[in-house]
Write a protein that holds these residues in place. Structure first.
Motif, short mmCIF file in Angstrom:
data_model
loop_
_atom_site.label_atom_id
_atom_site.label_comp_id
_atom_site.label_asym_id
_atom_site.label_seq_id
_atom_site.Cartn_x
_atom_site.Cartn_y
_atom_site.Cartn_z
N GLY A 10 0.88 -1.14 -0.20
CA GLY A 10 -0.22 -0.07 0.07
C GLY A 10 1.04 1.25 -0.01
O GLY A 10 2.14 1.19 -0.13
N SER A 11 0.32 2.37 0.36
CA SER A 11 0.98 3.82 0.26
C SER A 11 0.84 4.55 1.69
O SER A 11 -0.20 4.10 2.33
N VAL A 12 2.14 4.77 2.31
CA VAL A 12 2.06 5.18 3.37
C VAL A 12 2.96 6.18 3.67
O VAL A 12 3.88 6.64 2.61
N GLN A 13 2.96 7.22 4.50
CA GLN A 13 4.03 8.38 4.57
C GLN A 13 5.16 7.75 5.22
O GLN A 13 5.25 6.73 5.87
N ASP A 86 12.51 3.03 0.20
CA ASP A 86 11.87 1.50 0.51
C ASP A 86 10.87 1.57 -0.70
O ASP A 86 10.21 0.54 -0.83
N THR A 87 10.40 2.35 -1.47
CA THR A 87 9.44 2.42 -2.23
C THR A 87 10.00 1.39 -3.37
O THR A 87 10.90 1.47 -4.08
N GLN A 117 2.97 -3.78 -4.16
CA GLN A 117 3.59 -2.51 -4.49
C GLN A 117 3.62 -1.80 -3.13
O GLN A 117 2.51 -1.74 -2.22
N VAL A 118 4.60 -1.43 -2.65
CA VAL A 118 4.99 -0.48 -1.34
C VAL A 118 5.29 0.88 -1.94
O VAL A 118 6.41 1.25 -2.59
N THR A 119 4.52 2.02 -1.46
CA THR A 119 5.09 3.31 -1.87
C THR A 119 4.95 3.99 -0.65
O THR A 119 3.98 4.15 0.29
N VAL A 120 6.09 4.58 -0.61
CA VAL A 120 6.43 5.64 0.93
C VAL A 120 6.43 6.92 0.13
O VAL A 120 7.67 7.40 -0.31
N SER A 121 5.84 7.85 0.76
CA SER A 121 5.78 9.31 0.53
C SER A 121 6.40 10.36 1.49
O SER A 121 6.68 9.73 2.70
#
Length: 122
Positions: A10-13, A86-87, A117-121
């Motif tokens: 997922g997407s995390v900050q 880490d994205t 998918q891993v997305t880090v903003s």
């Protein structure tokens, strides 16, 4: 043939946490995670064997924890203190052989899943 199905991406900050899971259709001695970011080489992240021994890439050591539930043939990756670097697409992989393997070998394991998918903003 061993089927592997990942979930939990997922997407995390930055600074957040995620837990990846990987359901395997059968037991294998070695399990691990590797990742691949766009335009980059595959990178081994962590590995675990049937005895519970674990190895980690330096880039994730102290932040990621690999574990397994052998009764469920399920592999986990707890990811804390996530960073934008880490994205990537994260893949679960399995290897039935019992000679020494560590996180560096995970991208070349015999079986692999489709990835999550891993997305880090920031």
């Amino acid at each position: 043939q061993v089927q592997l199905v990942e979930s939990g991406g997922g997407s995390v900050q930055a600074g957040g946490s995620l837990r990846l899971s990987c359901a395997a259709s059968a037991y294998t001695y070695y399990l691990g995670w590797f990742r691949q970011a766009p335009g980059k080489e595959r990178e081994g992240v962590a590995a675990i064997n049937g005895a519970g021994d674990t190895t980690y890439a330096d880039s994730v050591k102290g932040r990621f924890t690999i574990s397994q539930d052998t009764s469920k043939n399920t592999l986990y990756l707890n990811m804390d203190s996530l960073k934008p670097e880490d994205t990537a697409m994260y893949y679960c992989a399995a290897d039935p052989f019992m000679y020494y393997r560590d996180y560096r070998h995970v991208p070349d394991f015999t079986f692999r899943g489709q990835g999550t998918q891993v997305t880090v903003s920031s």
